[in-house]
Design an enzyme around this catalytic site. Structure first.
Site, PDB file in Angstrom:
ATOM      1  N   LYS A  11       0.847  -1.209   0.000  1.00 43.79           N
ATOM      2  CA  LYS A  11       0.000   0.000   0.000  1.00 43.79           C
ATOM      3  C   LYS A  11       0.868   1.238   0.000  1.00 43.79           C
ATOM      4  CE  LYS A  11       0.721   1.291   4.561  1.00 43.79           C
ATOM      5  NZ  LYS A  11       1.538   2.432   4.954  1.00 43.79           N
ATOM      6  N   GLY A  96       7.307   1.650   4.942  1.00 41.01           N
ATOM      7  CA  GLY A  96       5.993   2.305   4.962  1.00 41.01           C
ATOM      8  C   GLY A  96       5.057   1.797   3.889  1.00 41.01           C
ATOM      9  N   ASP A 134      -2.016  -1.596  10.419  1.00 42.45           N
ATOM     10  CA  ASP A 134      -2.248  -1.553   8.968  1.00 42.45           C
ATOM     11  C   ASP A 134      -2.871  -2.842   8.425  1.00 42.45           C
ATOM     12  OD1 ASP A 134      -1.195   0.967   8.749  1.00 42.45           O
ATOM     13  OD2 ASP A 134       0.756   0.327   7.982  1.00 42.45           O
TER      14      ASP A 134
HETATM   15  O1  C5P Z   1      -0.100  -1.285  15.351  1.00 43.59           O
HETATM   16  P1  C5P Z   1       1.349  -1.439  15.044  1.00 43.59           P
HETATM   17  O2  C5P Z   1       1.972  -2.602  15.790  1.00 43.59           O
HETATM   18  O3  C5P Z   1       1.648  -1.491  13.601  1.00 43.59           O
HETATM   19  O4  C5P Z   1       2.050  -0.138  15.577  1.00 43.59           O
HETATM   20  C1  C5P Z   1       3.434  -0.058  15.795  1.00 43.59           C
HETATM   21  C2  C5P Z   1       3.708   1.118  16.705  1.00 43.59           C
HETATM   22  O5  C5P Z   1       3.451   2.340  16.022  1.00 43.59           O
HETATM   23  C3  C5P Z   1       2.841   1.169  17.936  1.00 43.59           C
HETATM   24  O6  C5P Z   1       3.390   0.435  18.990  1.00 43.59           O
HETATM   25  C4  C5P Z   1       2.818   2.644  18.255  1.00 43.59           C
HETATM   26  O7  C5P Z   1       4.014   3.020  18.898  1.00 43.59           O
HETATM   27  C5  C5P Z   1       2.841   3.272  16.889  1.00 43.59           C
HETATM   28  N1  C5P Z   1       1.512   3.641  16.378  1.00 43.59           N
HETATM   29  C6  C5P Z   1       0.869   4.748  16.905  1.00 43.59           C
HETATM   30  N2  C5P Z   1      -0.356   5.120  16.426  1.00 43.59           N
HETATM   31  C7  C5P Z   1      -0.937   4.436  15.415  1.00 43.59           C
HETATM   32  C8  C5P Z   1      -0.298   3.306  14.854  1.00 43.59           C
HETATM   33  C9  C5P Z   1       0.935   2.938  15.358  1.00 43.59           C
HETATM   34  O8  C5P Z   1       1.392   5.394  17.833  1.00 43.59           O
HETATM   35  N3  C5P Z   1      -2.120   4.851  14.938  1.00 43.59           N
END
Ligand code: C5P
Length: 321
Positions: A11, A96, A134
């Site tokens: 994406k 990303g 994501d």
């Molecule tokens: O959800 P995911 O494991 O992909 O997120 C990785 C890190 O990115 C989270 O632990 C958090 O620190 C940060 N994050 C965030 N806000 C979001 C998505 C991710 O702070 N909306």
């Protein structure tokens, strides 16, 4: 043994705004997700068995989301079996582009089908959100609005057809670190600025010809991540210079992408970009946007003989009524 060959698409974020840090530690975001043609290849085979074994080859990524997704599916649908994945990683990591998340979503969509279990969209969304912010987007694909953590999704009209380039500079950006930098550098107001985002999203609609929506596209991570990696700004500026609309970083980086209305303009830009930045580290990928209709068609095709009809999410023809 049941076998399928999957393409797990990457994406880009056509727009990404970070509003504020929430009580749960995540950030409240507004984003426009878009699936693109760049894809990992995953071969999966499932053999019914009373004992569960999950094997992943072809990749030595520690704590791979594929294995966690498979375990989550087995637990949720109360299935057991031997499942083997062979991953051919083509989506650059830490870029990303959602590669790991897409791989996980591919397992959520495919494994219940191969294991002969029914699963509904709500359960898949819950499992996806537990694996990563994501992941749920890849259960739908196309052009979608993501709010909250990015896990609350709504369909948007297809983004206008365009031809793109993804430039992956071989730099691994950590998402938590990018959020930390953003907090340090900016004062995110509690209510954020959703006005510009709203204007942009309405402008994407086909009924707004000539809205020039791409001019309003932004990614709030750019300044923070460009501060650490000045090369990324140079690439973004060069994409702009070559007429890309928009030219942006995707997610929390490090990849940059640009879109052009014609293949010819994209081809010219690719030559320029390759001349300026091409090296073993900096990869250039030609991409097309993949809309939701094509995303679903891809899934129906790749699950082929294992599914009944064209439903979403795909349902197993081996499932007991
Ligand atoms: O959800 P995911 O494991 O992909 O997120 C990785 C890190 O990115 C989270 O632990 C958090 O620190 C940060 N994050 C965030 N806000 C979001 C998505 C991710 O702070 N909306």
């Amino acid at each position: 043994m049941r076998h399928a060959q999957l393409r797990a698409l990457a994406k880009v974020n056509l727009d990404l705004r970070v509003l504020h840090k929430r009580a749960d530690g995540y950030h409240e975001i507004r984003t426009v997700f878009q699936t693109i043609s760049l894809a990992d290849r995953i071969e999966v085979s499932f053999t019914p068995s009373r004992k569960t074994s999950i094997v992943l080859t072809g990749s030595d990524i520690p704590d791979n989301l594929i294995v966690r997704a498979a375990q989550a599916v087995f637990d949720a649908v109360k299935a057991t079996g031997v499942v083997e994945f062979r991953l051919d990683k083509r989506i650059p990591m830490g870029a990303g582009l959602g590669g790991g998340s897409s791989d996980a979503a591919a397992v959520l969509l495919a494994l219940p089908v191969l294991a002969g279990k029914r699963i509904d969209a709500g359960t898949l969304a819950r499992l996806g959100a537990a694996l990563g912010s994501d992941v749920p987007f890849f259960l739908y694909g196309g052009t979608a609005l993501g709010i909250g953590r990015g896990t609350e999704l709504y369909p948007l009209p297809d983004a206008p057809p365009s031809h793109g380039l993804v430039v992956a500079p071989g730099i691994h950006v950590s998402t938590p670190e990018a959020y930390r930098d953003l907090n340090r550098l900016t004062s995110m107001a509690a209510d954020g600025d959703t006005g510009k985002f709203e204007v942009l999203v309405w402008g994407m609609d086909e009924d707004s010809p000539g809205s020039g929506w791409t001019a309003g596209c932004a990614n709030d991570f750019e300044s923070a991540v460009f501060g650490r990696h000045p090369l990324l700004r140079k690439i973004r500026d060069r994409l702009r210079h070559e007429g890309a609309k928009p030219a942006l970083m995707s997610g929390s980086g490090s990849s940059l992408f640009g879109l052009w209305a014609s293949r010819e303009r994209r081809a010219d830009a690719m030559v320029e970009l390759a001349g300026a930045f091409g090296s073993q580290r900096v990869q250039l990928h030609k991409i097309e946007l993949v809309n939701r209709r094509r995303y679903r068609a891809l899934w129906w095709k790749q699950l082929g003989k294992h599914i009944t009809g064209e439903t979403w999410p795909p349902q197993s023809r081996y499932a007991q009524k």
